[in-house]
Design a protein around this motif. Structure first.
Motif, PDB file in Angstrom:
ATOM      1  N   ARG A 170       0.766  -1.241   0.333  1.00  0.00           N
ATOM      2  CA  ARG A 170      -0.022   0.051   0.006  1.00  0.00           C
ATOM      3  C   ARG A 170       0.826   1.343  -0.022  1.00  0.00           C
ATOM      4  O   ARG A 170       0.440   2.270  -0.472  1.00  0.00           O
ATOM      5  CB  ARG A 170      -1.021   0.249   1.161  1.00  0.00           C
ATOM      6  N   SER A 171       2.285   1.294   0.818  1.00  0.00           N
ATOM      7  CA  SER A 171       2.850   2.236   0.637  1.00  0.00           C
ATOM      8  C   SER A 171       4.191   2.014   0.375  1.00  0.00           C
ATOM      9  O   SER A 171       4.749   1.195   0.790  1.00  0.00           O
ATOM     10  CB  SER A 171       2.810   3.126   1.999  1.00  0.00           C
ATOM     11  N   ALA A 193      -1.527   3.154  -2.257  1.00  0.00           N
ATOM     12  CA  ALA A 193      -1.967   4.435  -1.923  1.00  0.00           C
ATOM     13  C   ALA A 193      -1.059   5.544  -1.645  1.00  0.00           C
ATOM     14  O   ALA A 193      -1.410   6.724  -2.153  1.00  0.00           O
ATOM     15  CB  ALA A 193      -2.600   4.139  -0.588  1.00  0.00           C
ATOM     16  N   GLY A 213      -5.877   3.142  -6.659  1.00  0.00           N
ATOM     17  CA  GLY A 213      -5.867   2.974  -5.216  1.00  0.00           C
ATOM     18  C   GLY A 213      -5.072   4.161  -4.853  1.00  0.00           C
ATOM     19  O   GLY A 213      -4.776   4.638  -3.557  1.00  0.00           O
ATOM     20  N   LYS A 215      -3.533   7.564  -3.416  1.00  0.00           N
ATOM     21  CA  LYS A 215      -4.244   8.688  -2.551  1.00  0.00           C
ATOM     22  C   LYS A 215      -3.065   9.846  -2.544  1.00  0.00           C
ATOM     23  O   LYS A 215      -3.424  11.112  -2.319  1.00  0.00           O
ATOM     24  CB  LYS A 215      -4.593   8.361  -1.444  1.00  0.00           C
TER      25      LYS A 215
END
Length: 276
Positions: A170-171, A193, A213, A215
């Protein structure tokens, strides 16, 4: 114990002297957390490895370059902090901790990782920032449960093609490396993200609009000629972001604090998932 005495004892590797630095380790902490950070330790007392119900072990900011083999007896350990030490190699005993999910190894002297690291099936967070990596450690690509990877401030120039295997990631934090281009491997990772490529050598950014996804993308301090195009609602931190010309200077000064806030948020959420 005074700081002067601690400094003297820290240079004496005997078990007895090192015990003076950590105090009494006879009873298991009630919260199953042992914090031995900033004790000037050069050797971890074996007594610390006898608490087989331990869940969190903090050994940050010491002078450790190795760990006793007895560490592998901490079978329930979920968080291990070894940042700000003197490790040049990762102790293999760490790779035998079946429940380990968060591992902090930043600010050491690591330049490679052993293949045994892939045995950490539960590892979801790995911090390797400010080490001596010149090549991305490929074994990381075999950590199928990894969600957060911090490899900032090394000397990495590219990502391996196997990086795309990290489907749960995710990161990704890659600030302060030597990337000449935006890593193409990231373009097909739609679960990402947060992408941080601040302070690299990237001159041109491809469109990131298709990354469903995404952000937050941090791309400041690159010699780029364009900003990455992103989908609506995605926050950008860097030159030619969504602010007016008058706000550009303020945005640059805020970039570091915004990045830190994102790290803390992710870090806090992951720690809350560990059973105390």
């Amino acid at each position: 114990m005074g700081n002067a005495m601690r400094s003297i004892l820290a240079f004496i590797p005997s078990e007895r002297c090192q015990r003076f630095l950590v105090g009494d380790l006879k009873e298991m902490p009630l919260d199953r957390t042992l914090d031995l950070s900033s004790r000037q330790l050069r050797k971890l007392p074996v007594a610390a490895c006898l608490f087989n119900e331990l869940v969190k072990l903090y050994l940050s900011d010491n002078n450790l370059s190795s760990l006793p083999a007895e560490v592998q007896s901490l079978r329930k350990l979920q968080l291990l902090a070894l940042d700000f030490n003197c490790f040049e190699e990762l102790p293999l005993a760490i790779c035998r901790l079946p429940q380990l999910s968060i591992l902090y190894l930043g600010n050491n002297r690591l330049y490679h990782l052993p293949v045994e690291l892939r045995e950490l099936r539960e590892l979801s967070t790995l911090w390797l920032e400010t080490n001596c990596f010149t090549v991305f450690p490929k074994v990381v690509c075999e950590l199928s449960n990894l969600k957060t990877l911090h490899l900032g401030y090394n000397q990495i120039r590219s990502l391996p093609k196997e990086f795309g295997r990290l489907h749960e990631l995710r990161s990704i934090w890659l600030a302060g490396n030597q990337l000449p281009d935006f890593p193409p491997e990231l373009l097909e990772m739609h679960s990402l993200a947060v992408v941080d490529v601040d302070r690299n050598r990237i001159r041109h950014f491809p469109s990131l609009c298709h990354m469903q996804g995404l952000k937050l993308v941090i791309y400041d301090h690159n010699p780029c000629v364009n900003a990455p195009a992103v989908a609506e609602g995605v926050r950008r931190v860097g030159r030619w972001a969504d602010s007016s010309d008058d706000e550009q200077e303020d945005d640059a000064s805020k970039a570091a604090s915004e990045t830190t806030a994102e790290v803390v948020e992710v870090h806090s959420e992951e720690q809350q998932n560990i059973q105390g």
